[in-house]
Scaffold this motif. Structure first.
Motif, PDB file in Angstrom:
ATOM      1  N   VAL A 223      -7.431   2.998   0.736  1.00 34.06           N
ATOM      2  CA  VAL A 223      -7.180   3.176  -1.137  1.00 34.06           C
ATOM      3  C   VAL A 223      -7.878   3.985  -1.588  1.00 34.06           C
TER       4      VAL A 223
ATOM      5  N   VAL B 254      -3.373  -3.727  -4.613  1.00 38.78           N
ATOM      6  CA  VAL B 254      -3.628  -3.923  -3.091  1.00 38.78           C
ATOM      7  C   VAL B 254      -4.407  -4.564  -3.040  1.00 38.78           C
TER       8      VAL B 254
ATOM      9  N   LEU C 106      -7.685  -0.874   4.909  1.00 36.90           N
ATOM     10  CA  LEU C 106      -6.744  -1.520   3.536  1.00 36.90           C
ATOM     11  C   LEU C 106      -7.711  -0.390   2.520  1.00 36.90           C
TER      12      LEU C 106
ATOM     13  N   LEU D  20       1.123  -1.069   0.356  1.00 36.77           N
ATOM     14  CA  LEU D  20      -0.189   0.210  -0.154  1.00 36.77           C
ATOM     15  C   LEU D  20       1.095   1.840   0.162  1.00 36.77           C
TER      16      LEU D  20
END
Length: 329
Positions: A298, A318, A294, A183
């Protein structure tokens, strides 16, 4: 004949006693660690390491302002039963911390991750968190490298308190740490595609300070002042002038807290107003593999980069799913 009956009866009793002793006893139920956390991104990081080996409860509901949240009386029960209490620290959850100290078991462990990870020299003070108030900006988790440090400390605490599940915790943490590294690389690559003159952030709330410092962006202001009231007319006028002067192409609001002031600023400056950023609310349906820290990062970065004239292709690398859920169909 009577003697024979007595002898066989004794033998039978002995066999039954031996069989009873040899039969395996029912295994005692395994009690999982009880872990209590606060904001949703922090709760999610703990879940990614602890998975189904812990009983996890996040105190602050998603969509509730963590800065003004006051725990309910029933929250004291969760804190009293907890084996591990995980806070962000940096004075974000002072009311929860007071309640925890008054109610927790003597042997319960309390982690304040931000205090453990950041030195005072790394603290950031800004528009919403001025130095005269003494409380640094607490949004450390918005920087994936600091989030990485959080994960390491969560892993170490779980391993120390529950060594029987050490391998499980360490394996989950290793996958998550690798994903956070991926990431970080993707964010750097995406930010570099934004024209340098556009790498500026005006947001509803000052939650991007550590992110901006990590990736070379400039936070030019936040709408929400340090006392969480609406900004004054003078403050709004100053922001409008700054946006016009610096030719900022887009300004960013919160999906959870809509801002009429940002709408006004967008209209008066011509800057595009986007109200979908998140800092303590996760995207996706609760319980789904995509309801993750996550995924939040993103989507945030994709929104910022594309609105400021860059390309977000790198973020496709990712995997946004929670680690414990990746093996499920």
């Amino acid at each position: 004949m009577k003697i024979e009956r007595h002898r066989w009866g004794g033998i039978l009793l002995s066999v039954l006693l031996l069989a009873a002793c040899a039969s395996p006893r029912p295994a005692a139920p395994v009690r999982r660690l009880r872990v209590v956390t606060t904001v949703a991104p922090l709760t999610n990081l703990v879940y990614n390491v602890g998975g189904d080996r812990i009983d996890l409860h996040g105190l602050i509901p998603e969509g509730v302002d963590s800065h003004t949240f006051e725990p309910a009386p029933e929250d004291a029960q969760y804190l009293a039963q907890a084996d591990l209490i995980v806070l962000n620290g940096l004075n974000l959850e002072t009311s929860i911390e007071r309640l925890a100290l008054a109610n927790k078991k003597p042997e319960a462990v309390l982690l304040k991750l931000g205090d453990m990870l950041l030195s005072r020299e790394e603290w950031i003070f800004d528009f919403s968190f001025p130095p005269e108030k003494g409380d640094p900006n607490p949004h450390v988790w918005m920087d994936p490298i600091y989030a990485r440090g959080y994960v390491e400390r969560i892993r170490d605490a779980l391993v120390r308190m529950d060594p029987a599940n050490r391998t499980y915790y360490e394996q989950n943490a290793a996958v998550l740490l690798a994903e956070l590294d991926r990431l970080d690389r993707a964010i750097r690559e995406a930010i570099m595609t934004i024209p340098p003159s556009n790498r500026k952030l005006l947001t509803y709330h000052d939650s991007w300070a550590y992110f901006a410092r990590r990736y070379g962006m400039t936070v030019i202001g936040a709408i929400q002042p340090s006392d969480f009231r609406e900004p004054s007319a003078r403050e709004v006028a100053a922001l409008i002038e700054q946006i016009r002067r610096e030719k900022v192409p887009a300004i960013f609001g919160s999906e959870v807290f809509p801002s009429k002031v940002l709408e006004q600023i967008g209209r008066e400056t011509g800057a595009r107003y986007i109200d979908t950023l998140r800092d303590d609310t996760l995207p996706g349906e609760p319980g789904s593999p995509e309801h993750s820290y996550l995924h939040m990062m993103v989507e945030n970065v994709r929104t910022i980069v594309t609105a400021l004239g860059g390309r977000a292709d790198a973020l496709q690398e990712v995997d946004i799913r929670n680690i414990p859920d990746r093996s499920r169909p």
